[in-house]
Design an enzyme around this catalytic site. Structure first.
Site, PDB file in Angstrom:
ATOM      1  N   PHE A  11      -0.709 -51.440  25.073  1.00 47.99           N
ATOM      2  CA  PHE A  11       0.607 -51.477  24.435  1.00 47.99           C
ATOM      3  C   PHE A  11       1.392 -52.737  24.822  1.00 47.99           C
ATOM      4  CE2 PHE A  11       5.024 -49.417  25.161  1.00 47.99           C
ATOM      5  CZ  PHE A  11       5.551 -49.992  24.016  1.00 47.99           C
ATOM      6  N   ASP A  32     -10.880 -53.459  29.610  1.00 52.54           N
ATOM      7  CA  ASP A  32     -12.141 -52.684  29.551  1.00 52.54           C
ATOM      8  C   ASP A  32     -12.128 -51.706  28.376  1.00 52.54           C
ATOM      9  OD1 ASP A  32     -10.467 -50.637  30.331  1.00 52.54           O
ATOM     10  OD2 ASP A  32     -11.681 -50.026  32.052  1.00 52.54           O
ATOM     11  N   GLU A  71      -1.351 -56.593  33.337  1.00 52.64           N
ATOM     12  CA  GLU A  71      -0.817 -55.357  32.752  1.00 52.64           C
ATOM     13  C   GLU A  71      -1.796 -54.192  32.890  1.00 52.64           C
ATOM     14  OE1 GLU A  71       2.210 -55.019  31.425  1.00 52.64           O
ATOM     15  OE2 GLU A  71       2.790 -57.129  31.374  1.00 52.64           O
ATOM     16  N   ALA A  73      -3.870 -51.118  33.890  1.00 46.13           N
ATOM     17  CA  ALA A  73      -3.653 -50.014  34.827  1.00 46.13           C
ATOM     18  C   ALA A  73      -4.026 -48.717  34.130  1.00 46.13           C
ATOM     19  CB  ALA A  73      -2.183 -49.953  35.250  1.00 46.13           C
ATOM     20  N   SER A 112       6.614 -50.654  38.097  1.00 47.01           N
ATOM     21  CA  SER A 112       7.228 -49.589  37.294  1.00 47.01           C
ATOM     22  C   SER A 112       8.486 -49.041  37.950  1.00 47.01           C
ATOM     23  CB  SER A 112       6.227 -48.446  37.131  1.00 47.01           C
ATOM     24  OG  SER A 112       6.850 -47.315  36.591  1.00 47.01           O
ATOM     25  N   TYR A 135       0.690 -42.090  40.222  1.00 41.77           N
ATOM     26  CA  TYR A 135       0.845 -43.319  39.426  1.00 41.77           C
ATOM     27  C   TYR A 135       1.944 -44.192  40.048  1.00 41.77           C
ATOM     28  CZ  TYR A 135       2.744 -46.255  35.699  1.00 41.77           C
ATOM     29  OH  TYR A 135       3.243 -47.311  34.984  1.00 41.77           O
ATOM     30  N   ASN A 165      11.681 -47.567  30.765  1.00 40.89           N
ATOM     31  CA  ASN A 165      10.937 -46.818  29.733  1.00 40.89           C
ATOM     32  C   ASN A 165      10.746 -47.659  28.481  1.00 40.89           C
ATOM     33  OD1 ASN A 165      12.115 -44.522  31.498  1.00 40.89           O
ATOM     34  ND2 ASN A 165      10.519 -43.611  30.229  1.00 40.89           N
ATOM     35  N   LYS A 174      -1.588 -44.142  23.022  1.00 40.56           N
ATOM     36  CA  LYS A 174      -1.258 -43.641  24.355  1.00 40.56           C
ATOM     37  C   LYS A 174      -1.142 -42.118  24.467  1.00 40.56           C
ATOM     38  CE  LYS A 174       1.095 -45.779  27.319  1.00 40.56           C
ATOM     39  NZ  LYS A 174       2.095 -46.458  28.142  1.00 40.56           N
ATOM     40  N   ARG A 204      17.582 -41.932  30.240  1.00 45.65           N
ATOM     41  CA  ARG A 204      16.610 -42.942  30.661  1.00 45.65           C
ATOM     42  C   ARG A 204      17.069 -44.307  30.178  1.00 45.65           C
ATOM     43  NH1 ARG A 204      11.384 -40.395  31.282  1.00 45.65           N
ATOM     44  NH2 ARG A 204      11.868 -38.610  32.585  1.00 45.65           N
TER      45      ARG A 204
HETATM   46  N1  LIG Z   1       4.867 -48.275  28.893  1.00 47.70           N
HETATM   47  C1  LIG Z   1       5.800 -48.129  29.815  1.00 47.70           C
HETATM   48  O1  LIG Z   1       6.856 -47.517  29.571  1.00 47.70           O
HETATM   49  C2  LIG Z   1       5.617 -48.715  31.198  1.00 47.70           C
HETATM   50  C3  LIG Z   1       6.638 -48.512  32.152  1.00 47.70           C
HETATM   51  C4  LIG Z   1       6.459 -49.037  33.418  1.00 47.70           C
HETATM   52  C5  LIG Z   1       5.336 -49.765  33.743  1.00 47.70           C
HETATM   53  N2  LIG Z   1       4.355 -49.927  32.819  1.00 47.70           N
HETATM   54  C6  LIG Z   1       3.161 -50.709  33.222  1.00 47.70           C
HETATM   55  O2  LIG Z   1       2.919 -51.693  32.242  1.00 47.70           O
HETATM   56  C7  LIG Z   1       1.511 -51.954  32.153  1.00 47.70           C
HETATM   57  C8  LIG Z   1       1.056 -51.798  30.706  1.00 47.70           C
HETATM   58  O3  LIG Z   1       1.279 -50.440  30.319  1.00 47.70           O
HETATM   59  P1  LIG Z   1       1.088 -49.937  28.823  1.00 47.70           P
HETATM   60  O4  LIG Z   1       2.192 -49.008  28.535  1.00 47.70           O
HETATM   61  O5  LIG Z   1       0.838 -51.086  27.954  1.00 47.70           O
HETATM   62  O6  LIG Z   1      -0.228 -49.043  28.958  1.00 47.70           O
HETATM   63  P2  LIG Z   1      -1.637 -49.090  28.195  1.00 47.70           P
HETATM   64  O7  LIG Z   1      -2.406 -47.928  28.736  1.00 47.70           O
HETATM   65  O8  LIG Z   1      -1.445 -49.215  26.748  1.00 47.70           O
HETATM   66  O9  LIG Z   1      -2.275 -50.453  28.741  1.00 47.70           O
HETATM   67  C9  LIG Z   1      -3.078 -50.538  29.884  1.00 47.70           C
HETATM   68  C10 LIG Z   1      -4.318 -51.333  29.511  1.00 47.70           C
HETATM   69  O10 LIG Z   1      -5.138 -51.501  30.672  1.00 47.70           O
HETATM   70  C11 LIG Z   1      -6.501 -51.328  30.288  1.00 47.70           C
HETATM   71  N3  LIG Z   1      -7.247 -50.915  31.471  1.00 47.70           N
HETATM   72  C12 LIG Z   1      -7.183 -49.733  32.126  1.00 47.70           C
HETATM   73  N4  LIG Z   1      -8.040 -49.730  33.159  1.00 47.70           N
HETATM   74  C13 LIG Z   1      -8.646 -50.951  33.170  1.00 47.70           C
HETATM   75  C14 LIG Z   1      -9.628 -51.548  34.005  1.00 47.70           C
HETATM   76  N5  LIG Z   1     -10.160 -50.883  35.033  1.00 47.70           N
HETATM   77  N6  LIG Z   1     -10.031 -52.813  33.738  1.00 47.70           N
HETATM   78  C15 LIG Z   1      -9.504 -53.501  32.674  1.00 47.70           C
HETATM   79  N7  LIG Z   1      -8.581 -52.970  31.839  1.00 47.70           N
HETATM   80  C16 LIG Z   1      -8.159 -51.711  32.102  1.00 47.70           C
HETATM   81  C17 LIG Z   1      -6.452 -50.255  29.209  1.00 47.70           C
HETATM   82  O11 LIG Z   1      -7.619 -50.246  28.394  1.00 47.70           O
HETATM   83  C18 LIG Z   1      -5.182 -50.645  28.452  1.00 47.70           C
HETATM   84  O12 LIG Z   1      -5.470 -51.566  27.433  1.00 47.70           O
HETATM   85  C19 LIG Z   1       0.835 -50.985  33.098  1.00 47.70           C
HETATM   86  O13 LIG Z   1       0.576 -51.646  34.314  1.00 47.70           O
HETATM   87  C20 LIG Z   1       1.884 -49.912  33.302  1.00 47.70           C
HETATM   88  O14 LIG Z   1       1.729 -49.261  34.533  1.00 47.70           O
HETATM   89  C21 LIG Z   1       4.459 -49.426  31.553  1.00 47.70           C
END
Ligand SMILES: NC(=O)c1ccc[n+]([C@@H]2O[C@H](COP(=O)([O-])OP(=O)(O)OC[C@H]3O[C@@H](n4cnc5c(N)ncnc54)[C@H](O)[C@@H]3O)[C@@H](O)[C@H]2O)c1
Length: 305
Positions: A11, A32, A71, A73, A112, A135, A165, A174, A204
């Site tokens: 995302f 991945d 990014e 995770a 986060s 997490y 958020n 997701k 939030r």
């Molecule tokens: N969306 C939110 O509201 C939010 C809030 C706080 C923090 N975050 C942080 O922002 C970052 C992005 O989050 P997001 O919402 O885009 O989530 P997301 O799940 O869409 O993106 C995470 C990406 O990481 C990839 N991934 C997971 N494990 C992996 C691995 N072992 N090796 C390589 N790639 C891997 C997934 O395939 C995915 O594309 C994350 O670190 C998340 O913790 C997001």
């Protein structure tokens, strides 16, 4: 400038890649594809590396890079696999951090607001953390690991961004961990009464992903390693979201309230203090909640509106 985005098919990562390309950077996506959607990136002119950040050998094969935005995770806070959460989120981060240190290139990484848990608002970077789940704990450990290097001489730039958020285009894969805005939109679009925890007044700091992507790319220009909040500085309620979606869809659906089964581990109020990122980068979110929801629905979720 050549920038690698880990989790680039997810995302926020895919929105960051789009922002990088718009600003003239050359972008590389490493993912991945365990929790991603190829549709997030198929139109973007970026090189794709399919790899797992837990595998240290991956970093020996990367092309020459000038910076990394991390990014990747495990982001589903409902998953029941603490080992995976820690090995990916902390172990994978350690590999990325070591790579950047070895190559002496800047690293911007996603932390986060979860690290604050149900702590006092407005949430400041220096306040005592209180993670409520594995997490958030994994993210706090990343911040601590990074922080241990901040004052060391000769180390490259490391900037942790505590996203609040985030909602917006590209979050469709997701499932349960997509934003409240996306879930409520889907219910209301099909004329169902939106369901929220009693009585919809949980607040939030919701931030539109375009603002998050812009803040993330700007962080590459930081002069000093640090950790910064990325939010709007406004706490908005679930009832506010329902009103904004009703307004865009031209409906008048009433909320249906139900008991919160997670009340003991729930963030009832999050609100970012954004003084640090404002002072460092002049960051100011461009979208209010109403503007973000309007752009998201009209330009992505329902182009017929
Ligand atoms: N969306 C939110 O509201 C939010 C809030 C706080 C923090 N975050 C942080 O922002 C970052 C992005 O989050 P997001 O919402 O885009 O989530 P997301 O799940 O869409 O993106 C995470 C990406 O990481 C990839 N991934 C997971 N494990 C992996 C691995 N072992 N090796 C390589 N790639 C891997 C997934 O395939 C995915 O594309 C994350 O670190 C998340 O913790 C997001």
């Amino acid at each position: 400038m050549r920038v690698l985005v880990t989790g680039g098919a997810g995302f926020i990562g895919s929105n960051v890649i789009r922002a990088l390309i718009d600003e003239g950077y050359r972008a590389y996506c490493l993912d991945d594809f365990s929790h991603a959607d190829f549709r997030n990136i198929y139109e973007l002119p970026c090189d794709v590396i399919t790899a797992d950040i837990r595998d240290g050998s991956v970093f020996k094969k990367l092309p020459r890079l000038d910076a990394v935005i991390h990014e990747a995770a495990v982001t589903d806070t409902t998953i029941d696999d603490d080992n995976k959460m820690m090995t990916v989120n902390l172990g994978g981060f350690k590999n990325v951090l070591e790579y950047c240190f070895k190559k002496k290139i800047p690293l911007v990484y996603a932390s986060s607001a979860g690290v604050y848990g149900d702590g006092p608002s407005p949430m400041k970077e220096a306040q005592t953390p209180h993670p409520l789940n594995i997490y958030s704990y994994s993210k706090l450990m990343c911040d601590r690991l990074a922080g241990a290097y901040f004052s060391r001489r000769g180390t490259p730039l490391v900037v942790g961004l505590r996203y609040f958020n985030v909602y917006g285009p590209g979050e469709y894969h997701k499932g349960v961990s997509a934003s409240m805005i996306y879930h409520l939109y889907n219910q209301m679009k099909s004329n169902k009464n939106p369901r929220v925890f009693k009585f919809g007044e949980q607040k939030r700091d919701f931030i539109y992903v375009k603002d998050v992507a812009q803040a993330t790319v700007s962080a590459l220009r930081m002069k000093k390693s640090t950790i910064m909040n990325v939010g709007t500085s406004f706490a908005r309620s679930f009832n506010d979201i329902i009103k904004a979606i009703n307004d865009v869809l031209g409906k008048n659906l009433s909320p249906e309230y139900f008991d919160n089964p997670y009340s003991l581990v729930y963030q009832n109020h999050t609100e970012a203090d954004i003084a640090r990122i404002k002072n460092a980068l002049g960051f100011k979110p461009r979208y209010s909640l109403e503007e973000g929801i309007g752009d998201y629905i009209r330009n992505y979720l329902d182009k017929s509106l």
